[in-house]
Scaffold this motif. Structure first.
Motif, mmCIF file in Angstrom:
data_model
loop_
_atom_site.group_PDB
_atom_site.id
_atom_site.type_symbol
_atom_site.label_atom_id
_atom_site.label_comp_id
_atom_site.label_asym_id
_atom_site.label_seq_id
_atom_site.Cartn_x
_atom_site.Cartn_y
_atom_site.Cartn_z
ATOM 1 N N CYS A 73 0.860 -1.178 0.000
ATOM 2 C CA CYS A 73 0.000 0.000 0.000
ATOM 3 C C CYS A 73 0.899 1.230 0.000
ATOM 4 N N ASP A 74 0.883 1.973 -1.076
ATOM 5 C CA ASP A 74 1.708 3.177 -1.199
ATOM 6 C C ASP A 74 1.124 4.032 -2.312
ATOM 7 N N GLN A 75 0.889 5.307 -2.014
ATOM 8 C CA GLN A 75 0.266 6.195 -2.995
ATOM 9 C C GLN A 75 1.062 6.290 -4.295
ATOM 10 N N ARG A 76 2.383 6.149 -4.215
ATOM 11 C CA ARG A 76 3.239 6.355 -5.391
ATOM 12 C C ARG A 76 3.104 5.244 -6.425
ATOM 13 N N LEU A 77 2.523 4.117 -6.052
ATOM 14 C CA LEU A 77 2.437 2.979 -6.965
ATOM 15 C C LEU A 77 1.149 2.973 -7.785
ATOM 16 N N ILE A 78 0.225 3.882 -7.476
ATOM 17 C CA ILE A 78 -1.083 3.879 -8.121
ATOM 18 C C ILE A 78 -1.115 4.953 -9.202
ATOM 19 N N ARG A 79 -1.725 4.611 -10.343
ATOM 20 C CA ARG A 79 -1.676 5.477 -11.531
ATOM 21 C C ARG A 79 -3.061 5.898 -11.988
ATOM 22 N N ASP A 80 -3.172 7.160 -12.476
ATOM 23 C CA ASP A 80 -4.401 7.569 -13.149
ATOM 24 C C ASP A 80 -4.650 6.706 -14.379
ATOM 25 N N ARG A 81 -3.575 6.321 -15.032
ATOM 26 C CA ARG A 81 -3.650 5.402 -16.174
ATOM 27 C C ARG A 81 -2.845 4.155 -15.812
ATOM 28 N N PRO A 82 -3.499 3.141 -15.279
ATOM 29 C CA PRO A 82 -2.773 1.953 -14.830
ATOM 30 C C PRO A 82 -1.931 1.284 -15.909
ATOM 31 N N SER A 83 -2.300 1.453 -17.166
ATOM 32 C CA SER A 83 -1.538 0.824 -18.248
ATOM 33 C C SER A 83 -0.104 1.336 -18.306
ATOM 34 N N SER A 105 -11.747 9.416 -2.169
ATOM 35 C CA SER A 105 -13.099 9.926 -1.956
ATOM 36 C C SER A 105 -13.224 11.429 -2.182
ATOM 37 N N VAL A 106 -12.135 12.189 -2.061
ATOM 38 C CA VAL A 106 -12.229 13.641 -2.216
ATOM 39 C C VAL A 106 -12.648 14.020 -3.628
ATOM 40 N N VAL A 107 -12.163 13.277 -4.617
ATOM 41 C CA VAL A 107 -12.470 13.593 -6.018
ATOM 42 C C VAL A 107 -13.287 12.496 -6.685
ATOM 43 N N ASP A 108 -13.806 11.551 -5.911
ATOM 44 C CA ASP A 108 -14.612 10.445 -6.454
ATOM 45 C C ASP A 108 -13.871 9.708 -7.565
ATOM 46 N N TRP A 109 -12.588 9.456 -7.350
ATOM 47 C CA TRP A 109 -11.782 8.787 -8.377
ATOM 48 C C TRP A 109 -11.603 7.317 -8.048
ATOM 49 N N LEU A 110 -11.609 6.500 -9.095
ATOM 50 C CA LEU A 110 -11.388 5.064 -8.958
ATOM 51 C C LEU A 110 -10.503 4.577 -10.082
ATOM 52 N N CYS A 111 -9.578 3.696 -9.752
ATOM 53 C CA CYS A 111 -8.900 2.912 -10.783
ATOM 54 C C CYS A 111 -8.742 1.494 -10.262
ATOM 55 N N SER A 125 -10.162 3.542 -15.151
ATOM 56 C CA SER A 125 -9.847 4.706 -14.333
ATOM 57 C C SER A 125 -10.815 5.818 -14.703
ATOM 58 N N LEU A 126 -11.497 6.366 -13.703
ATOM 59 C CA LEU A 126 -12.502 7.389 -13.995
ATOM 60 C C LEU A 126 -12.815 8.227 -12.773
ATOM 61 N N SER A 127 -13.296 9.448 -13.036
ATOM 62 C CA SER A 127 -13.769 10.351 -12.002
ATOM 63 C C SER A 127 -14.750 11.309 -12.655
ATOM 64 N N PRO A 128 -15.629 11.946 -11.879
ATOM 65 C CA PRO A 128 -16.593 12.860 -12.499
ATOM 66 C C PRO A 128 -15.951 14.065 -13.172
ATOM 67 N N ASP A 129 -14.823 14.545 -12.658
ATOM 68 C CA ASP A 129 -14.177 15.713 -13.254
ATOM 69 C C ASP A 129 -13.398 15.360 -14.520
ATOM 70 N N SER A 130 -12.715 14.216 -14.509
ATOM 71 C CA SER A 130 -11.860 13.835 -15.643
ATOM 72 C C SER A 130 -12.532 12.882 -16.614
ATOM 73 N N GLY A 131 -13.685 12.344 -16.246
ATOM 74 C CA GLY A 131 -14.352 11.378 -17.105
ATOM 75 C C GLY A 131 -13.635 10.028 -17.058
ATOM 76 N N ILE A 132 -13.812 9.263 -18.124
ATOM 77 C CA ILE A 132 -13.172 7.950 -18.207
ATOM 78 C C ILE A 132 -11.775 8.139 -18.789
ATOM 79 N N MET A 133 -10.768 8.006 -17.946
ATOM 80 C CA MET A 133 -9.383 8.207 -18.367
ATOM 81 C C MET A 133 -8.804 6.959 -19.017
#
Length: 247
Positions: A73-83, A105-111, A125-133
């Protein structure tokens, strides 16, 4: 919903089964894994935690190495674009299943993403502000009710519709249950495990140059400038949230 996750797993098969049969993790093996996934960083043991703490603070990693699965578990390993997962992480999981799950939860983002033998088979990967990334591969069965419109979102702010067909955090909890075998805020499945019963080793993992910390602080300062003044809302007589003026 207030859940956050930053999970990266290297597994020989089903993660839930491996966690259910978990024995004590070896700290030396956990430290070796940290040094492999975050090469060049200063690593110092810093105590113990549990798998329920899925989103460590900056410069902290939570790690467990168990028969059949290793989880970091480490924030640095997670990507907006997992690919775009770096090659050294694909190499660390060579011959194994790699599973990523990130949620904020702050930006409703999931990947979430899954690699089998080094090949990416699913990434979302998606969020309401960025759409489907990113939306790569065939959706899993647990996703289909969300894509089929069975979980619409009632907007709280403003009259417009929610920009996605479902709430990312709601799908995120279902994905967490299906991929890792536990939930943070959702309803646990009968076969889910108690994540708080899985011990994790805690390590302080810092960039020795200080550059990462400086970049992070600059980004936070820019975010505060971009956010502008604080806005306050209250529930109106029609049940919707209405902005309250400071005047």
């Amino acid at each position: 919903m207030g859940a956050k996750t930053a999970l990266l797993a290297f597994a020989d098969g089903d993660i839930r089964s491996a966690l259910r049969a978990a024995t004590a993790s070896n700290q030396a093996e956990a430290e070796r894994l940290v040094r492999r996934v975050l090469p060049g960083y200063d690593v110092t043991p810093a105590g113990e935690s549990s798998l329920f703490e899925t989103y460590p603070p900056d410069d902290i990693a939570h790690v467990t190495v168990l028969p059949g699965v290793a989880i970091v578990c480490d924030q640095r390993l997670i990507r907006d674009r997992p690919s775009e997962l770096p090659d050294h992480l694909l190499e660390a999981g060579a011959g194994r299943r790699i599973v990523m799950h990130g949620m904020h939860s702050v930006v409703d983002w999931l990947c979430f993403a899954v690699w089998e033998d080094g090949e990416l088979v699913r990434s979302l990967s998606l969020s309401p502000d960025s759409g489907i990334m990113e939306n790569i591969g065939e959706p899993y069965e647990f996703e289909r009710p969300f894509w089929d419109g069975e979980h619409p979102v009632e907007p709280l702010f403003g009259p417009g519709p929610y920009p996605l067909p479902f709430h990312p955090l709601q799908l995120g909890e279902v994905a967490l249950s299906n991929l890792f075998g536990f939930v943070i805020e959702g309803n646990p499945a009968p076969t889910d495990i108690d994540a708080d019963s899985i011990p994790m080793h805690v390590f302080r993992v810092g960039d020795p140059s200080g550059e990462e910390q400086q970049t992070r602080e600059a980004a936070r300062e820019q975010l505060m400038r971009d956010m502008g003044p604080v806005r306050t809302y209250r529930m109106g007589p029609d049940g919707t949230l209405q902005e309250v003026s400071w005047d």
